[in-house]
Design an enzyme around this catalytic site. Structure first.
Site, PDB file in Angstrom:
ATOM      1  N   ALA A  12       0.859  -1.183   0.000  1.00  0.00           N
ATOM      2  CA  ALA A  12       0.000   0.000   0.000  1.00  0.00           C
ATOM      3  C   ALA A  12       0.894   1.231   0.000  1.00  0.00           C
ATOM      4  CB  ALA A  12      -0.921  -0.008   1.230  1.00  0.00           C
ATOM      5  N   CYS A  13       0.283   2.405  -0.068  1.00  0.00           N
ATOM      6  CA  CYS A  13       1.034   3.656  -0.119  1.00  0.00           C
ATOM      7  C   CYS A  13       1.988   3.794   1.069  1.00  0.00           C
ATOM      8  CB  CYS A  13       0.069   4.839  -0.112  1.00  0.00           C
ATOM      9  SG  CYS A  13      -1.192   4.775  -1.385  1.00  0.00           S
ATOM     10  N   GLY A  14       3.041   4.567   0.867  1.00  0.00           N
ATOM     11  CA  GLY A  14       3.936   4.888   1.966  1.00  0.00           C
ATOM     12  C   GLY A  14       3.662   6.288   2.466  1.00  0.00           C
ATOM     13  N   GLN A 221       3.970   8.526  -0.791  1.00  0.00           N
ATOM     14  CA  GLN A 221       4.386   7.848  -2.024  1.00  0.00           C
ATOM     15  C   GLN A 221       3.266   6.889  -2.395  1.00  0.00           C
ATOM     16  OE1 GLN A 221       7.519   7.655  -4.148  1.00  0.00           O
ATOM     17  NE2 GLN A 221       5.877   6.688  -5.305  1.00  0.00           N
ATOM     18  N   ASN A 243      -2.407   5.268   4.273  1.00  0.00           N
ATOM     19  CA  ASN A 243      -1.578   4.379   3.438  1.00  0.00           C
ATOM     20  C   ASN A 243      -2.407   3.233   2.849  1.00  0.00           C
ATOM     21  OD1 ASN A 243      -2.004   2.791   5.712  1.00  0.00           O
ATOM     22  ND2 ASN A 243       0.013   1.859   5.639  1.00  0.00           N
TER      23      ASN A 243
END
Length: 247
Positions: A12-14, A221, A243
């Site tokens: 998943a997203c950071g 990110q 995230n």
């Protein structure tokens, strides 16, 4: 044993946060935030064009001293004006129409429009897909007609102004990829784009300026899971970081 099963584990997203306990703006906080973002590269994703990431961005406190040097207009005291960051079309005629729309909505809603600034960027740092779809990126400043206004009221009114601008753009036949307000606040500003983490400070020249200071940095990110990457969907928040996709 418990409920955990590794088959349900996905990337998943950071997200990350750097902040000073004393609340004082420092250049090192911005640099640490960018370094943190770079260390989250493994939490993001890219397409077949490896240099066009799903998106990366950083949220900072408005760098007042920096803006006073860059804006031609006289800015009111820090905390008593709003700063907008806008993605706009490359087409000059369409862009001018949308510039006029933003200024008109500001005046209609009781704001003094203080001016525009084109944000300096390095397009050559982008991947091919991001380069082709890149917007023109502009900042604008507005101030309330009243000489004094408390910060919470200022923020609420800026939220209303953003919604009015977005609504009128749609009514005029423009979609959100033609005019997208990345941020409009008296407190914070967001630099983001359809890129990998390491490209963000290379693309946005502002982020390398010694006058860009902040007491905190929130970074993101992106790892797209149920939507295609785009410039406006990079770092999909203005005040809340997460995230995972919120559905």
């Amino acid at each position: 044993t418990g409920l955990y099963d590794p088959q349900f584990e996905h990337d998943a997203c950071g997200v990350g946060f750097v902040g000073r306990l004393d609340g004082s703006p420092r250049r090192e906080v911005v640099e640490q935030g960018l370094a943190l973002l770079g260390n989250l590269a493994h939490r993001g994703a890219a397409g077949a064009d490896a240099d066009s990431g799903d998106g990366a961005g950083i949220l900072l406190k408005i760098p007042d001293a920096f803006l006073r040097e860059k804006f031609d207009a006289q800015l009111p005291p820090a905390g008593s004006y709003g700063l907008g960051m806008a993605f706009m079309p490359q087409d000059g005629a369409t862009s001018q129409t949308l510039l006029d729309l933003v200024e008109h909505q500001a005046a209609t809603n009781g704001w003094r429009f203080l001016g525009w600034r084109e944000v300096p960027v390095d397009p050559d740092s982008l991947g091919r897909t991001a380069f082709i779809s890149r917007p023109v990126i502009r900042q604008f400043a507005v101030a309330p007609a009243e000489e004094e206004i408390d910060p919470d009221t200022l923020e609420r009114r800026l939220y209303v102004l953003r919604k009015c601008i977005e609504r009128e753009a749609v009514r005029a036949g423009y979609n959100r990829d033609q005019l997208y307000l990345v941020s409009l606040s008296g407190r914070t500003v967001i630099y983001k784009g359809m890129m990998m983490a390491s490209q963000l400070p290379r693309f946005y020249r502002d982020l390398s300026d010694h006058l860009v200071e902040s007491p905190f940095a929130i970074v993101h990110q992106r790892y797209s899971t149920n939507t295609f990457p785009s410039w406006r969907l990079a770092q999909p928040f203005r005040g809340l970081a997460h995230n995972g996709e919120i559905n």
